[in-house]
Write a protein that holds these residues in place. Sequence first.
Motif, mmCIF file in Angstrom:
data_model
loop_
_atom_site.group_PDB
_atom_site.id
_atom_site.type_symbol
_atom_site.label_atom_id
_atom_site.label_comp_id
_atom_site.label_asym_id
_atom_site.label_seq_id
_atom_site.Cartn_x
_atom_site.Cartn_y
_atom_site.Cartn_z
ATOM 1 N N ARG A 93 32.056 64.134 39.241
ATOM 2 C CA ARG A 93 32.518 62.843 38.712
ATOM 3 C C ARG A 93 31.566 61.730 39.117
ATOM 4 N N ASP A 132 35.727 61.410 43.713
ATOM 5 C CA ASP A 132 35.884 62.237 42.507
ATOM 6 C C ASP A 132 36.734 61.553 41.452
ATOM 7 N N THR A 133 36.325 60.358 41.079
ATOM 8 C CA THR A 133 37.037 59.602 40.043
ATOM 9 C C THR A 133 36.074 59.308 38.893
#
Length: 426
Positions: free
Chosen positions: A221, A226-227
Motif C-alpha cells: 500500500r 498499510d493504507t
Amino acid sequence: MNVLLLGSGGREHAFALSISKSSKLGKLYINPGNPGTDTLGENVKPTLKTFREIKDFCLEKEVEMVVVGPEAPLVNGIFNEFITDPETAHIAVIGPSKEGAELEGSKDFAKQFMQRHDIPTAGYKTIRRDNLYAGFQYIDSMKPPYVLKADGLAAGKGVLILDDADDAKRELASMLGDAKFGEAGNKVVIEQFMRGIECSVFVLTDGHSYKILPNAKDYKRIGEGDTGLNTGGMGAVSPVPFVDDAFMSKVERQIIVPTVEGLKKENIIYKGFIYVGLMNIGGEPFVVEYNCRMGDPETEVVLPRIKNDMLDLLSAVAEERLAHTEIDTDPRTAVTVVVASGGYPEAYPSGFSIQGLENEDDSLIFHAGTKKDSTRVLTSGGRVLAVTSLGKNIQEAREKSYKTISGIKFDGMYYRSDIGLDLINL
Ligand code: GLY
C-alpha cells in the motif's frame, strides 16, 4: 559469458549488480536498463522491441544467457522462441516456458493447477462473459469481502477487494462486459478472501530440482500503516521473522514440492524463478498467487543476501545441475525502502533532478524509475529508487536506509517511513 538482462526497474538493477560481480561474466548488456544498470554493464540502444531483435542482438554479441526480469516477455513466450529456433537454441533463457509462465499469465490456470496438485489456496470460481449469472450466484453464496481477479496480466492492477455484494456484482459485470481491464478481464476469478499475514517465498528451479531463496515481505500500500491504494511495492524486508522453520517446512512440503513436481508431471519446462505469494493463516500456508519471475522490490532485499556467484547459480539452472548447488545466504537482515514520485500510484509529474545519489554510504541505491540527461539523473517513473541496507537486525538495516534517504532530494519525493516497523518485536 556474455549476458543480456531484460528489464528496466529496481529488480533489474539488483540483478545487474549480482551478475556484474560474477567471475564468469564477459560482457553484461541490459535492455533497456536504467542509469543505475548503465554503470554495471551496457544499456542497449536503441531498445530492442521484438523477439526477433533480441535474438539478432544475442547472435551478434555472442550472448550465452538471457536473464528475464519482468513477466511480460515470459508470458509472451521468449523461452519457447529461443529454444525452438536452431540459431538460438544454445542460448540459455532464465525463466519458464510460455506454458510455465501461465502460472502468472492466467489466474484461472494457476487455480486449476493448484487444484490438480492439492496445493492449499482460497476457494474460487472462474467466470466468463457467458456465465455472469453463475458469478452473481457465487457471490451470493460467499461471505464478504469478495476478491475479483482479472485472469490475465493487468500490470498489478487487476485485483479488486470489495465489501459489498452488490458492488462486487457490478464490478464483475464491468470487468467482463465493459472490458474494464481489457483482455486480461476476459475471465475473472472470484476468490474467497483470506485473512492472515502475507509473505513471499522465492524458488529457483531447473525443472527437476529446486532451491529455496531468502524469503521477503513486501509493503504494497502507498500509505503508512498499510493504507491507501495498492502499488507495485513500497518496500521490503528479508528475512521475515514469522517465517520460521516450522512454517517453512509446511510451505516446502505442501506448496513447493507439489508445484515443482506438478510442473514436471505436466511436462511444463520451467527453468527460472517462482515467486510464491503466501498467506500465513494461523501458521498454515496458503497460496495467494504465483509469479513467474522475481518480485520488485523483493529482489532488492533477496539478491543482496545471496552470496553465490550469480552466473554459477543461473548456469546450474540452465544446465539442470541445481541439485548439486547450495544457496549461500548472508544471515543479516536486508530492508529496502522505495522512494517514489509524489502522486504515485495515480498520475504524477516527472523529470525532476535527483540530488544525493552519490551518498550511498552503507546502502545500495537501486534505480527504478530514473533517466539521464547530459549531466543529471532525473525522475521518470512512479517508483524512482529502492534504497537497500543490510544490518544485524531490522532496526539497524532500516536506520541505514532512512539515513541514506535523508541525503536524497527531488521535488515531490515520497516514501513510507514505516517499512519493517510491524516486524520489530513480533
Ligand atoms: N512486489 C510485488 C511484485 O513484484 O509482484
